[in-house]
Design a protein around this motif. Structure first.
Motif, short mmCIF file in Angstrom:
data_model
loop_
_atom_site.label_atom_id
_atom_site.label_comp_id
_atom_site.label_asym_id
_atom_site.label_seq_id
_atom_site.Cartn_x
_atom_site.Cartn_y
_atom_site.Cartn_z
N ASP A 278 44.57 45.03 39.81
CA ASP A 278 45.09 44.03 38.87
C ASP A 278 44.14 42.84 38.74
OD1 ASP A 278 47.45 45.55 38.54
OD2 ASP A 278 48.34 44.61 40.31
N ARG A 279 42.83 43.10 38.67
CA ARG A 279 41.85 42.01 38.65
C ARG A 279 41.03 41.94 37.37
NH1 ARG A 279 39.27 41.88 44.78
NH2 ARG A 279 41.24 42.12 45.91
N GLY A 280 41.38 42.69 36.37
CA GLY A 280 40.58 42.65 35.16
C GLY A 280 39.45 43.66 35.22
N ARG A 281 38.82 43.88 34.07
CA ARG A 281 37.87 44.98 33.94
C ARG A 281 36.43 44.52 34.21
NH1 ARG A 281 39.72 49.42 31.36
NH2 ARG A 281 37.69 49.82 30.37
N GLU B 224 41.01 47.20 37.29
CA GLU B 224 42.21 46.90 36.49
C GLU B 224 43.44 47.64 36.99
OE1 GLU B 224 43.10 46.62 31.78
OE2 GLU B 224 42.43 48.59 32.50
#
Length: 302
Positions: A107-110, A103
């Motif tokens: 910036d790719r999510g958890r 994240e």
């Protein structure tokens, strides 16, 4: 006229490991300014004018995987990488946490799955392997990861492949590291052996180390936070002690040539000049005066 044995390196990579930023910026273990040490190293690198194709961080970017630590690290690295013209390649370490890592840095999510990835650096393939095991400090590569890696390596890359991972597949100088070593190394070796892998870059140990694994050179970068004392106490049974030291922090300069890869340890600045300082312009003049011609890439040496 003389021609050099080698042309200039086709690419330069900066291999950095074990930064260990804390969540609130406080000293690591109450003693080590890991953020200050890294910042000074990075500033010196930028001010030198060094250009690099990539900055490769082989894990333990934070000490406890806290989001603010990733945020501060990213805020320092991205402007420096831009000035150097470098791509940033992040690798998970055993002190990192996958959701926050993905994240805050990417910036790719958890996501919680292993972070394995392929980067193409102008024909040089860099394969990122996540050797971490959540909740533990030893390393391991799953059967699924090894199958994925085998598929990647099935097709050779134009300039070969470099694997970047945290846990190095090498014996540890300090016996205590056997508790946190990379497990299942034989299975990993079966996938790597005979392929186009030119080097394995790793960290984890907090000291520089070099070895061979399945016919591939392994280069372990030390740490920018603290290092290990390798000449500490040894008992009557030959067991060596373990002690961290706030000294000799370093990173590795990795230069890619046509037929070899050179790894050089760069210690943090300091100390007095010795002998005659020779600036870059004077170096160029002396080479020209000696009639030395830099060999062109692809040409044969005399």
């Amino acid at each position: 006229m003389l021609t050099t044995e080698h042309p200039p390196a086709s690419q330069t990579l900066i291999h950095i490991s074990d930064v260990h930023f804390t969540g609130d910026g406080s000293p690591l273990y109450g003693a080590v300014d890991s953020e200050g040490s890294f910042s000074a190293m990075l500033q010196g690198l930028v001010e030198s004018g060094q250009k690099a194709r990539a900055l490769i961080f082989t894990g333990d970017l934070t000490d406890e995987g806290e989001s603010p630590a990733y945020d501060r690290l990213r805020a320092l690295v991205e402007p420096a990488a831009e000035k150097m013209g470098a791509e940033i390649i992040w690798v998970m370490g055993n002190h990192d946490k996958r959701p926050e890592f993905r994240e805050r840095l990417l910036d790719r999510g958890r996501g919680t799955e292993p972070f394995d990835e392929v980067h193409d650096l102008d024909g040089l393939r860099v394969v990122v392997l996540d050797s971490t095991v959540p909740g533990y400090h030893y390393g391991e590569l799953s059967e699924h990861q090894l199958a994925w890696l085998a598929g990647v390596l099935e097709t050779p890359a134009p300039q070969g492949t470099i694997i970047a991972m945290h846990h190095p597949p090498v014996p540890g100088v300090q016996p205590l590291t056997q508790l946190v070593e990379l497990r299942g190394q034989r299975a990993f070796a079966e996938v790597v052996r005979g392929k186009d892998v030119r080097a394995i870059l790793a960290g984890h140990l907090h000291y520089s180390s070099f070895a061979m694994f399945a016919g591939v050179p392994v280069s372990v970068a030390s740490a920018t936070c603290y290092t290990q004392d390798l000449v500490g106490e040894v008992n009557d049974d030959g067991v060596r002690s373990t002690r961290g030291r706030d000294i000799h922090q370093s990173y590795n300069l990795v230069q890619i040539y046509e037929d070899t890869v050179v790894h050089a340890v760069v210690q943090q600045g300091g100390g007095r000049d010795v002998g005659e300082p020779v600036d870059a312009d004077e170096v160029a003049r002396r080479l020209a005066d000696a009639g030395l011609v830099i060999r062109e890439p692809g040409s044969a040496s005399a």
